[in-house]
Design an enzyme around this catalytic site. Sequence first.
Site, PDB file in Angstrom:
ATOM      1  N   CYS A   1       0.839  -1.207   0.000  1.00  0.00           N
ATOM      2  CA  CYS A   1       0.000   0.000   0.000  1.00  0.00           C
ATOM      3  C   CYS A   1       0.870   1.252   0.000  1.00  0.00           C
ATOM      4  O   CYS A   1       1.829   1.352   0.782  1.00  0.00           O
ATOM      5  CB  CYS A   1      -0.905   0.010   1.226  1.00  0.00           C
ATOM      6  SG  CYS A   1      -1.969   1.468   1.343  1.00  0.00           S
TER       7      CYS A   1
ATOM      8  N   CYS B   1      -0.298   5.886   7.253  1.00  0.00           N
ATOM      9  CA  CYS B   1      -1.578   5.429   7.801  1.00  0.00           C
ATOM     10  C   CYS B   1      -1.327   4.571   9.033  1.00  0.00           C
ATOM     11  O   CYS B   1      -0.406   3.751   9.058  1.00  0.00           O
ATOM     12  CB  CYS B   1      -2.315   4.635   6.726  1.00  0.00           C
ATOM     13  SG  CYS B   1      -3.739   3.718   7.336  1.00  0.00           S
TER      14      CYS B   1
ATOM     15  N   CYS C   1      -6.921   1.063  -0.476  1.00  0.00           N
ATOM     16  CA  CYS C   1      -6.629   0.262   0.720  1.00  0.00           C
ATOM     17  C   CYS C   1      -6.652  -1.200   0.291  1.00  0.00           C
ATOM     18  O   CYS C   1      -7.725  -1.768   0.076  1.00  0.00           O
ATOM     19  CB  CYS C   1      -7.647   0.524   1.829  1.00  0.00           C
ATOM     20  SG  CYS C   1      -7.352  -0.470   3.324  1.00  0.00           S
TER      21      CYS C   1
ATOM     22  N   PHE D   1     -22.789 -16.307  22.955  1.00  0.00           N
ATOM     23  CA  PHE D   1     -22.405 -15.053  22.290  1.00  0.00           C
ATOM     24  C   PHE D   1     -22.629 -15.218  20.789  1.00  0.00           C
ATOM     25  O   PHE D   1     -21.772 -14.894  19.970  1.00  0.00           O
ATOM     26  CB  PHE D   1     -20.939 -14.692  22.567  1.00  0.00           C
ATOM     27  CG  PHE D   1     -20.559 -14.675  24.025  1.00  0.00           C
ATOM     28  CD1 PHE D   1     -20.762 -13.550  24.804  1.00  0.00           C
ATOM     29  CD2 PHE D   1     -19.990 -15.791  24.619  1.00  0.00           C
ATOM     30  CE1 PHE D   1     -20.404 -13.530  26.151  1.00  0.00           C
ATOM     31  CE2 PHE D   1     -19.625 -15.791  25.961  1.00  0.00           C
ATOM     32  CZ  PHE D   1     -19.836 -14.657  26.729  1.00  0.00           C
TER      33      PHE D   1
ATOM     34  N   CYS E   1     -10.737 -13.312  19.328  1.00  0.00           N
ATOM     35  CA  CYS E   1      -9.844 -12.386  18.630  1.00  0.00           C
ATOM     36  C   CYS E   1      -8.783 -11.829  19.574  1.00  0.00           C
ATOM     37  O   CYS E   1      -8.070 -10.897  19.219  1.00  0.00           O
ATOM     38  CB  CYS E   1     -10.635 -11.249  17.987  1.00  0.00           C
ATOM     39  SG  CYS E   1     -11.534 -10.226  19.185  1.00  0.00           S
TER      40      CYS E   1
END
Length: 408
Positions: free
Chosen positions: A64, A70, A147, A272, A366
């Site tokens: 990128c 960024c 992106c 969940f 995660c």
Amino acid sequence: MTVELTVDRLGAQGDGIAETADGPVFVPFTLPGERIRAEMAPDGKHADCVEVLEASPNRVEPVCPHFGQCGGCTLQHLDTPSYLAWKRDLVVTALRSRGLDVPVEPARAVPLGSRRRATFSLERRDKDVVLGYRRARSHDTIGIDTCPILSPRIVSALPALKAMLTPLLGGAPEARVAVTETETGLDVAIEGVRPLETALGKLAGAAEAHGIARLTAGSEIVMLAPPMLQLGRAQVRLPADSFLQASPAAEAEMVALVREGVGKGKRVADLFCGLGTFSFALAERAQVDGYESNAEALAALSDAARHTPKLKPMRGYRRDLFRDPLGWQELKPYDAVVFDPPRAGAAAQAEQLAKSKVKRVVAVSCNPGTLARDLRLLVDGGYRITRVVPIDQFLYSSHVEVVAHLER
């Protein structure tokens, strides 16, 4: 002050770490083995790389043009095998910190252009307006015209989104713009503004032309088509602010691993459960009870279940599993349990699972740190970890998805 440093290793956040007589120094965008010239920060613990004097053989050209400016990506300059090994090591290190020395499979990659949701900043700058991401280590916004990790459908819409949303800023200096790709178009929500209903209504035509299904600003909504998702055989309506896996490619890997971990269980609890990412796939061959605190997500799941043929019975229950986890006695009817909590993990629920007689558990997370904590509770309760698979859902970041199988 400018100094020469040799980078020794990568840290957990992706920064290069140079060991010095005064302690470790963290230098973004550098790699182990590199000799660099760096500008020290006042705290003496951080530095910015001014020049790479001797580059690592693992250094590659970033994909990128915005990389380094960024703040979204940290490791585009590292070759793919080394990068995926680092992701795996994050999981290994987290597990070992809890005394869990178990085999961890290689991290599974996902392709570029596969991320279907992102949050941008819309910022007024003098007479111009910028739409993009936060600059690295800054609150300023850097304008984004491409992106590589994002869905091409979202990238192609960025110029139109900037033009459409700028009038909604009014006198506000900036706003937050969340964009999600769905089956029926883009779901766009702008926060931090209070536009007039007439101003939002004028955008309906432009929104339709650019493939926007729903545009939300504060309490005002322009609905052109309900944003829909394909989850297994089901078409599920996406409520506002609902959780959604970032990448369909990663989601497919996770679903396959969850189904494998559940095995031939005939009754499964999906804790969940959200919109039913795993519930719908599991309901193709097992009775599924989903537990979720978000009422709108649960309503969307239940509605989709009623309209999807060839599924085993699915039921949804509203429950805050942080405050009120399923007790070990309530878990008795289930052959298998899946849990996929937010980043904080599910310690209270893991404690109850550890006391239960459920034969199979699949943990999805995660956050390797809280996952390791929860797995430790389950192992101490008699479970055995049979498989751990990292998935690189969050490309070029320090985040990693993990699926773990456990059995009694």
